[in-house]
Scaffold this motif. Structure first.
Motif, short mmCIF file in Angstrom:
data_model
loop_
_atom_site.label_atom_id
_atom_site.label_comp_id
_atom_site.label_asym_id
_atom_site.label_seq_id
_atom_site.Cartn_x
_atom_site.Cartn_y
_atom_site.Cartn_z
N LEU A 170 -56.30 -14.15 52.20
CA LEU A 170 -55.53 -14.72 53.32
C LEU A 170 -55.98 -13.98 54.57
O LEU A 170 -55.84 -12.75 54.65
CB LEU A 170 -54.03 -14.51 53.10
N ARG A 171 -56.53 -14.72 55.54
CA ARG A 171 -57.10 -14.08 56.73
C ARG A 171 -56.31 -14.39 57.99
O ARG A 171 -55.61 -15.39 58.06
CB ARG A 171 -58.53 -14.59 56.94
N ASN A 172 -56.52 -13.51 58.98
CA ASN A 172 -56.00 -13.73 60.33
C ASN A 172 -54.47 -13.82 60.33
O ASN A 172 -53.89 -14.72 60.92
CB ASN A 172 -56.63 -15.01 60.91
N ILE A 173 -53.84 -12.87 59.67
CA ILE A 173 -52.38 -12.88 59.53
C ILE A 173 -51.76 -11.61 60.12
O ILE A 173 -50.69 -11.17 59.68
CB ILE A 173 -51.96 -13.03 58.04
N ALA A 174 -52.40 -11.04 61.15
CA ALA A 174 -51.90 -9.78 61.72
C ALA A 174 -50.45 -9.88 62.19
O ALA A 174 -49.72 -8.89 62.16
CB ALA A 174 -52.80 -9.34 62.87
N SER A 175 -50.03 -11.08 62.63
CA SER A 175 -48.65 -11.21 63.16
C SER A 175 -47.61 -10.89 62.08
O SER A 175 -46.46 -10.58 62.40
CB SER A 175 -48.41 -12.60 63.72
N TRP A 176 -48.00 -10.93 60.81
CA TRP A 176 -47.07 -10.58 59.73
C TRP A 176 -46.49 -9.18 59.93
O TRP A 176 -45.40 -8.88 59.49
CB TRP A 176 -47.79 -10.58 58.38
N ARG A 177 -47.28 -8.32 60.59
CA ARG A 177 -46.86 -6.92 60.69
C ARG A 177 -45.67 -6.72 61.61
O ARG A 177 -45.02 -5.69 61.56
CB ARG A 177 -48.04 -6.06 61.17
N VAL A 178 -45.39 -7.70 62.50
CA VAL A 178 -44.27 -7.53 63.44
C VAL A 178 -43.15 -8.53 63.18
O VAL A 178 -42.34 -8.81 64.03
CB VAL A 178 -44.73 -7.63 64.92
N LYS A 179 -43.08 -9.05 61.97
CA LYS A 179 -42.01 -10.00 61.64
C LYS A 179 -40.78 -9.26 61.11
O LYS A 179 -40.63 -8.07 61.35
CB LYS A 179 -42.53 -11.02 60.62
N GLU A 180 -39.96 -9.96 60.35
CA GLU A 180 -38.72 -9.38 59.83
C GLU A 180 -38.95 -8.00 59.20
O GLU A 180 -38.10 -7.13 59.21
CB GLU A 180 -38.07 -10.33 58.82
N THR A 181 -40.13 -7.86 58.58
CA THR A 181 -40.57 -6.56 58.10
C THR A 181 -42.08 -6.57 58.28
O THR A 181 -42.64 -7.56 58.72
CB THR A 181 -40.19 -6.38 56.61
N ASP A 182 -42.75 -5.47 57.96
CA ASP A 182 -44.22 -5.51 57.93
C ASP A 182 -44.59 -6.30 56.68
O ASP A 182 -44.63 -5.78 55.57
CB ASP A 182 -44.77 -4.08 57.88
N ARG A 183 -44.82 -7.58 56.90
CA ARG A 183 -44.96 -8.47 55.74
C ARG A 183 -46.25 -8.25 54.96
O ARG A 183 -46.31 -8.58 53.78
CB ARG A 183 -44.88 -9.93 56.21
#
Ligand SMILES: Nc1ncnc2c1ncn2[C@@H]1O[C@H](COP(=O)(O)OP(=O)(O)O)[C@@H](O)[C@H]1O
Ligand SMILES: Nc1ccn([C@@H]2O[C@H](COP(=O)(O)OP(=O)(O)O)[C@@H](O)[C@H]2O)c(=O)n1
Length: 646
Positions: free
Chosen positions: A337-350
């Motif tokens: 799964l690529r280009n998902i850096a925004s996961w790190r600033v969601k509800e948790t560091d996803r």
């Protein structure tokens, strides 16, 4: 503090239909736009969830009048036609990013003094880029805690008309959304220039689409310049229907793709404005068979039965992409799964959370700043999944149960953020591996009946009593005292027992007959009264639940071990009849016995089983009583099979 959890049994398959709850993104945007607009807006199918509650509460505090029609999902909002009338307020916004960011922007342009706070995690989620953008038009926004993060203090300020502002687009698209929705409050033409590659573009499309419905057309040049026209004012479109949540759809579509299907979601489809409908395309790339209508999407497993390994850029579907990380467990090879850096600033560091929990179920996971690589395990491992107060972690990991593997989801109520009825909906499209629980006192015929029922149905068979007998035998071999609960529990937890064909093995020794001895019977009954021993044997018993089904017999199959059993039977007979059967049984095996001592032993064991504090033997209301005193084996088996088939 005790941990709340939900245990999902292994599932046979998934089929059915789900009506989706309203989209969170559309619900909260629509509420804000309706509040700022002139006129009354009727909102249909608003999502009922924590994040939407936060927005509704905030709007009421800010002087917006709204009402709910009974306890339906229909709301009426009377817009305030401009900035908020209440000029001083403290708002608590939980962990609702879709409330926090847009309200920050709208309040910064409302000429009042406001304090915005959230839960601890909200205070770790960056907001500096938005504040920087707002400061460029003269807004006075201060940090109450750490620079760049909530909580915020907003003060009245002279907003500079017109011009240009710049905002970063590569951390969260919600900053741009927040500015776009708030800028019409200035009444002047403003251009926003996006610095850096804009992520999650489809979410900006939702914003622009909804603003247009409320009468404000933003001019867009590619994904870099957005101009809000001068004199733009929001006007109510009258009635607005909230689409089903496309991110929530992903769990059910994945369930269809993994668990056979077809599973159909209603509420999103071809005409959806949500970017996450493109999850369906991603699923199709994994080989799933997907059909799309105007207002529904349906998914089925690939022809081959198994999902294909994938390597995908998922920047356009950041939320639904989490579902693919769990779907990777069912693929035929390593998935990236690529280009998902925004996961790190969601509800948790996803990214970190996903990697850690996927490893628990046996996957090998490689994690990077903006990617995840998941290698599925040969066999899933039962695990307790932590959810990090992140609704999507809880919903994603429910899919593990479709791999013939039970899974525990810790703190499942986090789904309230967007989907309070998630687990009910998931249950409605899945079929747990069936369990037939047969409980009763010694020599009532449980073993005989259970084994024959299992054979008739082609199900697996669990003789739970043999586990207690094995513990008693192993304890004697290890010279443990039958009162040493911790030592016995440790022994039970790693009992080197194997069941092959009709033989019971302890290490490499055949103990089939040894565990039936009088000493083992008495020992089993004693160790069975120890709570720690019972707890240690629980997981082992759950592992017997495998497709196509299980017949389990003992004392607490229907009450404790498999409380969700499909059929529960309480098998009994008078103590005299049972003593006679045991006598006959022992005689046939050439083992000596006296009727008198058998009766005494049964009385004692019945008393001990019934009196113990943990899992006492008794017929529960949801079990069917079958008294075999005057019923033969054939009839008893027939009775149980009738129950199963009805
Ligand atoms: N309904 C019945 N009528 C007569 N004998 C039975 C019946 N059910 C079981 N038996 C016999 O009773 C004995 C004990 O049964 P078993 O299945 O070992 O009981 P449990 O597992 O409840 O201790 C066996 O020899 C079995 O054949
Ligand atoms: N689910 C179970 C099964 C057995 N047991 C205990 O384990 C002992 C041996 O179980 P068993 O089913 O082999 O015994 P019998 O009913 O065959 O005599 C019983 O006396 C029970 O005390 C239990 O507590 N819970």
């Amino acid at each position: 503090m005790t941990m709340d959890f939900i245990d999902l049994p292994p599932m046979l398959d998934a089929t059915g239909q789900v009506r989706l709850p309203g989209s969170k993104s559309i619900s909260n945007r629509t509420l804000l736009l309706a509040a700022l607009a002139e006129g009354r807006t009727e909102i249909r199918d608003l999502l009922a969830s924590d994040d939407v509650e936060r927005m509704l509460d905030a709007l009421r505090t800010l002087g917006v009048s709204w009402a709910r029609e009974g306890d339906s999902d229909h709301y009426r909002v009377d817009g305030v036609a401009g900035p908020f009338p209440v000029k001083a307020a403290d708002l608590f916004l939980g962990n609702a990013g879709t409330a926090f960011r847009p309200l920050t922007a709208a309040l910064a342009l409302s000429g009042g003094e406001y304090r915005l706070t959230g839960v601890a995690r909200m205070h770790e989620r960056p907001i500096g880029d938005l504040v920087d953008g707002l400061r460029q038009v003269g807004a006075n926004v201060r940090y109450l805690g750490v620079e760049g993060f909530p909580p915020l203090h907003i003060l009245p300020a002279a907003i500079r008309p017109g011009g240009m502002l710049r905002v970063r687009g590569d951390v969260s698209s919600q900053f741009l959304t927040a500015l776009l929705m708030a800028l019409p409050l200035t009444g002047t033409q403003t251009t926003i220039e996006v610095v850096g590659e804009l992520i999650s573009k489809p979410y900006i499309s939702i914003t622009l689409d909804l603003m247009a419905r409320f009468g404000v057309e933003v001019q867009r040049e590619g994904w870099t310049r957005f101009t809000v026209p001068g004199g733009a004012r929001y006007r109510s479109p009258g009635t607005l229907f909230v689409e089903g949540d496309a991110s929530s759809a992903s769990y059910f579509l994945a369930a269809g793709a993994i668990g056979g299907g077809p599973v159909r979601v209603e509420g999103v489809g071809r005409s959806s404005i949500q970017g996450d409908v493109r999850f369906a395309e991603a699923l199709a790339e994994l080989g799933a068979r997907v059909d799309i209508g105007d207002n529904w999407i349906e998914a089925r497993a690939p022809e081959s039965g198994r999902l294909k390994a994938f390597d995908l850029d998922l920047n356009h579907i950041p939320d639904a992409a989490m579902t693919l990380a769990v779907a990777a467990l069912f693929a035929d090879g390593p998935c990236t799964l690529r280009n998902i850096a925004s996961w790190r600033v969601k509800e948790t560091d996803r990214i970190a959370a996903m990697a850690k929990e996927l490893r628990k179920v046996g996957a090998a996971v490689e994690e990077g700043a903006d990617f995840l690589r998941v290698t599925p395990p040969a066999k899933l491992v039962p695990a307790a999944i932590d959810t990090y107060d992140d609704h999507r972690m809880a919903m994603c990991f429910s899919l593990v149960s479709l791999g013939g593997c039970r899974v525990r989801i810790n703190e499942p109520k986090c789904v309230n953020k967007t989907f309070p009825t998630y687990f009910e909906c998931f249950a409605s499209i899945t079929r747990p591996v069936p369990v037939i629980a047969i409980d009763g006192p010694s020599a009532s015929g449980k073993g005989t009946v259970a084994a024959r029922v299992a054979a008739a149905l082609g199900y697996h068979y669990l003789d739970s009593g043999s586990l207690y007998r094995l513990v008693a035998l192993a304890a004697r071999r290890a010279e443990l005292s039958l009162d040493d609960e911790p030592a016995l529990a440790a022994l039970a937890a790693c009992l080197p027992a194997r069941f092959s064909a009709a033989r019971v093995m302890l290490d490499d020794e055949d103990v089939t007959d040894a565990i039936r001895s009088e000493t083992c019977s008495v020992g089993a009954s004693r160790v069975a009264a120890l709570p720690a021993v019972r707890a240690a044997l629980l997981g082992r018993q759950h592992d017997y639940r495998r497709a196509p089904g299980l017949v389990a017999e003992g004392r607490d199959m229907g009450s404790i071990v498999f409380p969700d059993a499909t059929v529960k039977i309480f098998l009994t007979a008078t103590v005299e009849a049972r003593a006679q059967r045991r006598y006959k049984q022992l005689m046939e095996k050439g083992m000596g016995a006296s009727m008198e001592s058998l009766l005494k032993d049964l009385h004692e064991r019945d008393a001990r089983d019934a009196a113990r504090t943990v899992a006492p033997l008794k017929k529960l209301p949801d079990a069917v009583l079958l008294d075999t005193t005057k019923v033969d084996v054939e009839q008893a088996v027939g009775f149980v099979l009738d129950r199963v088939r009805s």
